[in-house]
Design a protein around this motif. Structure first.
Motif, PDB file in Angstrom:
ATOM      1  N   LEU A 132       0.914  -1.156   0.011  1.00 31.64           N
ATOM      2  CA  LEU A 132       0.048  -0.106  -0.068  1.00 31.64           C
ATOM      3  C   LEU A 132       0.872   1.224  -0.146  1.00 31.64           C
ATOM      4  O   LEU A 132       0.452   2.294  -0.699  1.00 31.64           O
ATOM      5  CB  LEU A 132      -1.198   0.020   1.148  1.00 31.64           C
ATOM      6  N   TRP A 133       1.972   1.124   0.699  1.00 29.05           N
ATOM      7  CA  TRP A 133       2.951   2.396   0.582  1.00 29.05           C
ATOM      8  C   TRP A 133       3.632   2.635  -0.589  1.00 29.05           C
ATOM      9  O   TRP A 133       3.698   3.751  -0.901  1.00 29.05           O
ATOM     10  CB  TRP A 133       3.954   2.111   1.898  1.00 29.05           C
ATOM     11  N   HIS A 134       3.760   1.680  -1.360  1.00 30.86           N
ATOM     12  CA  HIS A 134       4.393   1.695  -2.573  1.00 30.86           C
ATOM     13  C   HIS A 134       3.444   2.088  -3.518  1.00 30.86           C
ATOM     14  O   HIS A 134       3.612   3.187  -4.270  1.00 30.86           O
ATOM     15  CB  HIS A 134       4.703   0.150  -3.135  1.00 30.86           C
ATOM     16  N   LYS A 135       2.212   1.890  -3.573  1.00 28.19           N
ATOM     17  CA  LYS A 135       1.059   2.560  -4.468  1.00 28.19           C
ATOM     18  C   LYS A 135       0.827   3.825  -4.194  1.00 28.19           C
ATOM     19  O   LYS A 135       0.639   4.803  -4.970  1.00 28.19           O
ATOM     20  CB  LYS A 135      -0.229   1.527  -4.105  1.00 28.19           C
ATOM     21  N   LYS A 136       0.806   4.168  -2.794  1.00 32.80           N
ATOM     22  CA  LYS A 136       0.704   5.546  -2.318  1.00 32.80           C
ATOM     23  C   LYS A 136       1.819   6.278  -3.094  1.00 32.80           C
ATOM     24  O   LYS A 136       1.641   7.666  -3.458  1.00 32.80           O
ATOM     25  CB  LYS A 136       0.952   5.883  -0.881  1.00 32.80           C
ATOM     26  N   GLN A 137       3.186   6.014  -2.974  1.00 31.65           N
ATOM     27  CA  GLN A 137       4.142   6.674  -3.543  1.00 31.65           C
ATOM     28  C   GLN A 137       4.029   6.740  -5.092  1.00 31.65           C
ATOM     29  O   GLN A 137       4.353   7.809  -5.583  1.00 31.65           O
ATOM     30  CB  GLN A 137       5.484   5.965  -3.029  1.00 31.65           C
ATOM     31  N   GLU A 138       3.429   5.731  -5.851  1.00 33.51           N
ATOM     32  CA  GLU A 138       3.478   5.629  -7.115  1.00 33.51           C
ATOM     33  C   GLU A 138       2.373   6.866  -7.436  1.00 33.51           C
ATOM     34  O   GLU A 138       2.636   7.676  -8.473  1.00 33.51           O
ATOM     35  CB  GLU A 138       3.176   4.452  -7.790  1.00 33.51           C
ATOM     36  N   ARG A 139       1.329   6.829  -6.645  1.00 27.23           N
ATOM     37  CA  ARG A 139       0.151   7.739  -7.020  1.00 27.23           C
ATOM     38  C   ARG A 139       0.517   9.131  -6.870  1.00 27.23           C
ATOM     39  O   ARG A 139       0.454   9.946  -7.560  1.00 27.23           O
ATOM     40  CB  ARG A 139      -0.915   7.443  -6.005  1.00 27.23           C
ATOM     41  N   GLU A 140       1.554   9.419  -5.669  1.00 25.04           N
ATOM     42  CA  GLU A 140       2.282  10.779  -5.594  1.00 25.04           C
ATOM     43  C   GLU A 140       2.914  11.205  -6.722  1.00 25.04           C
ATOM     44  O   GLU A 140       3.011  12.460  -7.149  1.00 25.04           O
ATOM     45  CB  GLU A 140       2.879  10.795  -4.282  1.00 25.04           C
ATOM     46  N   LEU A 141       3.835  10.289  -7.053  1.00 30.41           N
ATOM     47  CA  LEU A 141       4.600  10.338  -8.133  1.00 30.41           C
ATOM     48  C   LEU A 141       3.920  10.705  -9.485  1.00 30.41           C
ATOM     49  O   LEU A 141       4.478  11.819 -10.069  1.00 30.41           O
ATOM     50  CB  LEU A 141       5.756   9.365  -8.364  1.00 30.41           C
ATOM     51  N   SER A 142       2.969   9.867  -9.827  1.00 29.85           N
ATOM     52  CA  SER A 142       2.218  10.230 -11.155  1.00 29.85           C
ATOM     53  C   SER A 142       1.509  11.541 -10.687  1.00 29.85           C
ATOM     54  O   SER A 142       1.267  12.615 -11.815  1.00 29.85           O
ATOM     55  CB  SER A 142       1.220   9.284 -11.124  1.00 29.85           C
ATOM     56  N   LEU A 143       0.879  12.069  -9.748  1.00 32.21           N
ATOM     57  CA  LEU A 143       0.316  13.258  -9.370  1.00 32.21           C
ATOM     58  C   LEU A 143       1.205  14.516  -9.719  1.00 32.21           C
ATOM     59  O   LEU A 143       1.054  15.438 -10.347  1.00 32.21           O
ATOM     60  CB  LEU A 143      -0.353  13.438  -8.131  1.00 32.21           C
ATOM     61  N   GLN A 144       2.589  14.288  -9.103  1.00 35.73           N
ATOM     62  CA  GLN A 144       3.584  15.185  -9.326  1.00 35.73           C
ATOM     63  C   GLN A 144       4.038  15.366 -10.998  1.00 35.73           C
ATOM     64  O   GLN A 144       4.100  16.495 -11.598  1.00 35.73           O
ATOM     65  CB  GLN A 144       4.754  14.951  -8.587  1.00 35.73           C
ATOM     66  N   ASP A 145       3.967  14.113 -11.616  1.00 32.47           N
ATOM     67  CA  ASP A 145       4.244  14.336 -13.057  1.00 32.47           C
ATOM     68  C   ASP A 145       3.229  14.821 -13.747  1.00 32.47           C
ATOM     69  O   ASP A 145       3.604  15.728 -14.571  1.00 32.47           O
ATOM     70  CB  ASP A 145       4.567  12.820 -13.619  1.00 32.47           C
ATOM     71  N   ASN A 146       2.091  14.449 -13.390  1.00 30.16           N
ATOM     72  CA  ASN A 146       0.795  15.374 -14.222  1.00 30.16           C
ATOM     73  C   ASN A 146       0.846  16.864 -13.904  1.00 30.16           C
ATOM     74  O   ASN A 146       0.651  17.518 -14.744  1.00 30.16           O
ATOM     75  CB  ASN A 146      -0.352  14.782 -13.581  1.00 30.16           C
ATOM     76  N   LYS A 147       1.418  17.059 -12.536  1.00 21.47           N
ATOM     77  CA  LYS A 147       1.400  18.585 -12.346  1.00 21.47           C
ATOM     78  C   LYS A 147       2.340  19.318 -13.201  1.00 21.47           C
ATOM     79  O   LYS A 147       2.020  20.417 -13.759  1.00 21.47           O
ATOM     80  CB  LYS A 147       1.614  18.810 -10.984  1.00 21.47           C
ATOM     81  N   LEU A 148       3.615  18.650 -13.208  1.00 23.20           N
ATOM     82  CA  LEU A 148       4.605  19.178 -13.961  1.00 23.20           C
ATOM     83  C   LEU A 148       4.517  19.119 -15.651  1.00 23.20           C
ATOM     84  O   LEU A 148       4.483  20.369 -16.493  1.00 23.20           O
ATOM     85  CB  LEU A 148       5.954  18.377 -13.961  1.00 23.20           C
ATOM     86  N   LEU A 149       3.805  18.168 -15.967  1.00 21.36           N
ATOM     87  CA  LEU A 149       3.350  18.212 -17.605  1.00 21.36           C
ATOM     88  C   LEU A 149       2.389  19.265 -17.812  1.00 21.36           C
ATOM     89  O   LEU A 149       2.583  19.781 -18.802  1.00 21.36           O
ATOM     90  CB  LEU A 149       2.770  16.838 -17.945  1.00 21.36           C
ATOM     91  N   ASN A 150       1.516  19.251 -17.137  1.00 25.82           N
ATOM     92  CA  ASN A 150       0.438  20.280 -16.969  1.00 25.82           C
ATOM     93  C   ASN A 150       0.991  21.667 -17.010  1.00 25.82           C
ATOM     94  O   ASN A 150       0.500  22.606 -17.697  1.00 25.82           O
ATOM     95  CB  ASN A 150      -0.408  20.151 -15.783  1.00 25.82           C
ATOM     96  N   GLU A 151       1.930  22.192 -16.146  1.00 26.41           N
ATOM     97  CA  GLU A 151       2.613  23.315 -16.107  1.00 26.41           C
ATOM     98  C   GLU A 151       3.411  23.658 -17.286  1.00 26.41           C
ATOM     99  O   GLU A 151       3.146  24.803 -17.960  1.00 26.41           O
ATOM    100  CB  GLU A 151       3.410  23.331 -14.753  1.00 26.41           C
ATOM    101  N   LEU A 152       4.051  22.573 -17.818  1.00 28.87           N
ATOM    102  CA  LEU A 152       4.681  22.756 -19.017  1.00 28.87           C
ATOM    103  C   LEU A 152       3.815  22.900 -20.287  1.00 28.87           C
ATOM    104  O   LEU A 152       4.094  23.686 -21.194  1.00 28.87           O
ATOM    105  CB  LEU A 152       5.683  21.407 -19.299  1.00 28.87           C
ATOM    106  N   GLY A 153       2.881  22.269 -20.203  1.00 27.99           N
ATOM    107  CA  GLY A 153       2.129  22.252 -21.189  1.00 27.99           C
ATOM    108  C   GLY A 153       1.172  23.694 -21.304  1.00 27.99           C
ATOM    109  O   GLY A 153       1.062  24.352 -22.372  1.00 27.99           O
ATOM    110  N   ASN A 154       1.004  24.160 -20.155  1.00 23.05           N
ATOM    111  CA  ASN A 154       0.534  25.779 -19.864  1.00 23.05           C
ATOM    112  C   ASN A 154       1.515  26.515 -20.449  1.00 23.05           C
ATOM    113  O   ASN A 154       1.347  27.745 -21.310  1.00 23.05           O
ATOM    114  CB  ASN A 154       0.058  25.941 -18.536  1.00 23.05           C
ATOM    115  N   THR A 155       2.837  26.654 -20.087  1.00 19.87           N
ATOM    116  CA  THR A 155       3.896  27.375 -20.471  1.00 19.87           C
ATOM    117  C   THR A 155       3.987  27.288 -21.897  1.00 19.87           C
ATOM    118  O   THR A 155       4.116  28.315 -22.700  1.00 19.87           O
ATOM    119  CB  THR A 155       5.147  27.041 -19.576  1.00 19.87           C
ATOM    120  N   ILE A 156       4.047  26.188 -22.598  1.00 21.97           N
ATOM    121  CA  ILE A 156       4.287  25.979 -23.994  1.00 21.97           C
ATOM    122  C   ILE A 156       2.979  26.641 -24.595  1.00 21.97           C
ATOM    123  O   ILE A 156       2.979  27.409 -25.692  1.00 21.97           O
ATOM    124  CB  ILE A 156       4.119  24.527 -24.240  1.00 21.97           C
ATOM    125  N   TYR A 157       1.697  26.401 -24.340  1.00 20.50           N
ATOM    126  CA  TYR A 157       0.589  27.265 -24.764  1.00 20.50           C
ATOM    127  C   TYR A 157       0.759  28.595 -24.832  1.00 20.50           C
ATOM    128  O   TYR A 157       0.357  29.185 -25.750  1.00 20.50           O
ATOM    129  CB  TYR A 157      -0.682  26.684 -23.869  1.00 20.50           C
TER     130      TYR A 157
END
Length: 163
Positions: A132-157
């Motif tokens: 469960l801890w590993h799943k939580k870590q993966e979820r947090e990483l994917s949320l961080q990745d999504n946030k970074l990609l979203n910011e990058l996408g907004n900047t490019i836009y």
């Protein structure tokens, strides 16, 4: 940076405890089997003595009934039978003692089984916690990745919009 699971030491200790309980359970099972074998041997010995007594009584009756017995023969036979009966009493006592030993071994086996089940449950619980801890870590990483990609996408836009 990937985080390290901080309770790994506890999992290791729980695994060792489970292994120790498993070994103790196996020893207990083997001990119970040995005690049961001893009990069977003692019961066979008791049965042989009982058969020997019956056989000797039959011989004595046959001798006395046939008139082949001398004066001292019946008395000697009775003393011999009395000694066999004492041996039988001792055999019965040994069987009772061994029966108690078997009961003790069975109680010990039940205790070992309970200890093993508890140790296995604790180990499984810690393993589940780690998953469960590993799943939580993966979820947090994917949320961080999504946030970074979203910011990058907004900047490019925004850059494309300015052109």
């Amino acid at each position: 940076k990937k985080k390290k699971y901080r309770l790994q030491v506890i999992i290791f200790l729980k695994e060792k405890a489970k292994r120790r309980a498993e070994i103790e359970l196996a020893k207990s099972i083997r001990k119970l089997a040995e005690e049961k074998k001893k009990l069977e041997k003692l019961k066979e010995e008791q049965k042989k003595i009982e058969e020997h007594i019956a056989e000797e009584k039959k011989k004595m009756r046959t001798k006395v009934a046939g008139g082949d017995a001398k004066m001292k023969d019946p008395q000697l036979h009775l003393n011999f039978i009395r000694k066999l009966e004492e041996d039988l009493e001792q055999a019965i006592k040994r069987v009772e003692e061994q029966t108690e030993e078997v009961k003790r071994a069975e109680r010990h086996l039940q205790k070992c089984r309970a200890n093993y089940i508890l140790a296995a449950q604790e180990h499984n619980m810690m393993e589940k916690h780690k998953e469960l801890w590993h799943k939580k870590q993966e979820r947090e990483l994917s949320l961080q990745d999504n946030k970074l990609l979203n910011e990058l996408g907004n900047t490019i836009y925004q850059i494309n919009k300015m052109r």
